[in-house]
Design a protein around this motif. Structure first.
Motif, PDB file in Angstrom:
ATOM      1  N   TYR A  75      14.798   0.300 -40.007  1.00  0.00           N
ATOM      2  CA  TYR A  75      15.289   1.179 -38.946  1.00  0.00           C
ATOM      3  C   TYR A  75      14.251   1.459 -37.866  1.00  0.00           C
ATOM      4  O   TYR A  75      14.587   1.798 -36.735  1.00  0.00           O
ATOM      5  CB  TYR A  75      15.737   2.497 -39.595  1.00  0.00           C
ATOM      6  N   GLY A  76      12.989   1.327 -38.173  1.00  0.00           N
ATOM      7  CA  GLY A  76      11.945   1.634 -37.207  1.00  0.00           C
ATOM      8  C   GLY A  76      11.859   0.607 -36.096  1.00  0.00           C
ATOM      9  O   GLY A  76      12.527  -0.440 -36.122  1.00  0.00           O
ATOM     10  N   GLY A 103      11.847  11.605 -31.316  1.00  0.00           N
ATOM     11  CA  GLY A 103      11.008  11.570 -32.503  1.00  0.00           C
ATOM     12  C   GLY A 103      10.781  10.162 -33.011  1.00  0.00           C
ATOM     13  O   GLY A 103      11.305   9.186 -32.465  1.00  0.00           O
ATOM     14  N   LYS A 104       9.997  10.057 -34.063  1.00  0.00           N
ATOM     15  CA  LYS A 104       9.670   8.755 -34.641  1.00  0.00           C
ATOM     16  C   LYS A 104      10.715   8.344 -35.653  1.00  0.00           C
ATOM     17  O   LYS A 104      10.952   9.045 -36.635  1.00  0.00           O
ATOM     18  CB  LYS A 104       8.293   8.801 -35.320  1.00  0.00           C
ATOM     19  N   ARG A 105      11.340   7.206 -35.420  1.00  0.00           N
ATOM     20  CA  ARG A 105      12.303   6.693 -36.389  1.00  0.00           C
ATOM     21  C   ARG A 105      11.578   6.254 -37.657  1.00  0.00           C
ATOM     22  O   ARG A 105      10.558   5.561 -37.593  1.00  0.00           O
ATOM     23  CB  ARG A 105      13.074   5.495 -35.818  1.00  0.00           C
ATOM     24  N   LEU A 119      21.032  -5.029 -42.819  1.00  0.00           N
ATOM     25  CA  LEU A 119      19.655  -5.218 -43.244  1.00  0.00           C
ATOM     26  C   LEU A 119      18.659  -4.716 -42.207  1.00  0.00           C
ATOM     27  O   LEU A 119      17.635  -4.130 -42.541  1.00  0.00           O
ATOM     28  CB  LEU A 119      19.386  -6.695 -43.548  1.00  0.00           C
ATOM     29  N   THR A 120      18.956  -4.930 -40.926  1.00  0.00           N
ATOM     30  CA  THR A 120      18.052  -4.519 -39.851  1.00  0.00           C
ATOM     31  C   THR A 120      18.854  -3.910 -38.708  1.00  0.00           C
ATOM     32  O   THR A 120      19.799  -4.528 -38.219  1.00  0.00           O
ATOM     33  CB  THR A 120      17.251  -5.719 -39.305  1.00  0.00           C
ATOM     34  N   ILE A 121      18.480  -2.691 -38.312  1.00  0.00           N
ATOM     35  CA  ILE A 121      19.165  -2.063 -37.179  1.00  0.00           C
ATOM     36  C   ILE A 121      18.182  -1.531 -36.142  1.00  0.00           C
ATOM     37  O   ILE A 121      18.574  -0.959 -35.129  1.00  0.00           O
ATOM     38  CB  ILE A 121      20.088  -0.903 -37.634  1.00  0.00           C
ATOM     39  N   GLU A 128      24.456   2.518 -31.433  1.00  0.00           N
ATOM     40  CA  GLU A 128      24.820   1.730 -32.612  1.00  0.00           C
ATOM     41  C   GLU A 128      23.961   2.121 -33.809  1.00  0.00           C
ATOM     42  O   GLU A 128      24.449   2.164 -34.945  1.00  0.00           O
ATOM     43  CB  GLU A 128      24.687   0.243 -32.314  1.00  0.00           C
ATOM     44  N   ARG A 129      22.679   2.376 -33.566  1.00  0.00           N
ATOM     45  CA  ARG A 129      21.816   2.827 -34.657  1.00  0.00           C
ATOM     46  C   ARG A 129      22.327   4.132 -35.247  1.00  0.00           C
ATOM     47  O   ARG A 129      22.392   4.300 -36.465  1.00  0.00           O
ATOM     48  CB  ARG A 129      20.376   3.027 -34.173  1.00  0.00           C
TER      49      ARG A 129
END
Length: 298
Positions: A75-76, A103-105, A119-121, A128-129
């Protein structure tokens, strides 16, 4: 009391403690600074190696989470752009402005079912995230270490028994940058999702809930230290003994290391090593208990 309400209650003592130590922090809302962020200098070998270790730890942990039947998503921020690239300054400034607002994801999101998350966003648009967040129940910030934690503690214990003159720290630590306290709080304030730190060592993995981190800092629990290590680019970092956390896994297969080089546009060559492979086995119940801030069996 829900998780975020407890975290908000713990934030006040954290601000008081850090202020008394000369590193004031504040919690709540976006960062309203308007100045342009300072762009860092091109990466050196030490930075490249640390980033490679961090990327490896995140991937290793994500694979281990999937192996115990949970959903996991990167997610980051995932864009990999060289600091010597002409577009790096614009990219870096955009990333900092996003953090100031939202903020920090965290590095990983965790869902109860394997198909609960893509798997990856991390590279998806924000809207969308955010849609994916409703399927997650917890988030994880991943930290890496060059140490074997279990070996470190065994050797230190032997030296203590032998009454060595200088034993030093008896155990390795969770590492929490002071600046991260504010930006991780900004993210969880908006999304109200429990978050934990997982420290991946070269022989094991330990986890601690962010609420526990705040409570320990607020009382400045025994064993905590505040330093400015080179590995963290001299940024003030809080070291929390891993005994305050929970061991959740073992590396049953060690990684191997490959040599890499990166050449700058001006011809400067930096050499570093990259970990490859390895296998981490997690204790599902122990990890879930910390992620949702419960005791095992509760």
């Amino acid at each position: 009391m829900d998780w975020f309400t407890a975290l908000a209650k713990a934030a006040g003592p954290v601000a008081q403690t850090m202020g008394s130590k000369g590193w004031p922090v504040s919690f709540g809302g976006p960062d309203l600074r308007t100045g342009t962020p300072k762009v860092p200098q091109p990466a050196r070998s030490e930075f490249l190696q640390n980033r490679a270790l961090g990327d490896w730890a995140e991937q290793l942990l994500a694979s281990a989470i999937a192996d115990i039947g949970l959903g996991v998503s990167h997610y980051g921020a995932s864009d990999d752009i060289d600091s010597a690239d002409p577009d790096f300054a614009a990219f870096f400034i955009d990333q900092i402005l996003q953090v100031r607002h939202g903020g920090k994801r965290p590095d990983l999101l965790v869902a109860h079912t394997p198909d609960g998350l893509p798997l990856t966003i991390g590279s998806l648009p924000a809207t969308e995230r955010d849609q994916c967040l409703k399927n997650a129940f917890a988030s994880i910030e991943v930290r890496s270490s060059k140490y074997k934690a279990l070996k470190y503690m065994r050797v230190k214990a032997e030296r203590k028994v032998a009454r060595a003159k200088s034993v030093g720290r008896l155990e390795p630590n969770f590492t929490v940058k002071v600046e991260d306290l504010q930006i991780l709080y900004r993210w969880v304030e908006q999304h109200r999702m429990p978050q934990a730190y997982v420290q991946v060592f070269l022989d094991s993995a330990f986890v601690i809930n962010v609420l526990t981190i705040f409570q320990l800092i607020g009382t400045w629990a025994r064993g905590l230290t505040l330093e400015k290590p080179v590995r963290s680019q001299d940024k003030p970092t809080i070291f929390i003994p891993i005994s305050y956390g929970t061991k959740i896994g073992d590396l049953v297969q060690a990684p191997h290391f490959e040599a890499r080089t990166r050449e700058s546009p001006l011809g400067k060559v930096d050499a570093y090593v990259v970990p490859q492979g390895g296998k981490l086995i997690l204790n599902r119940d122990a990890m879930l208990a910390v992620l949702i801030h419960q005791r095992v069996g509760q």
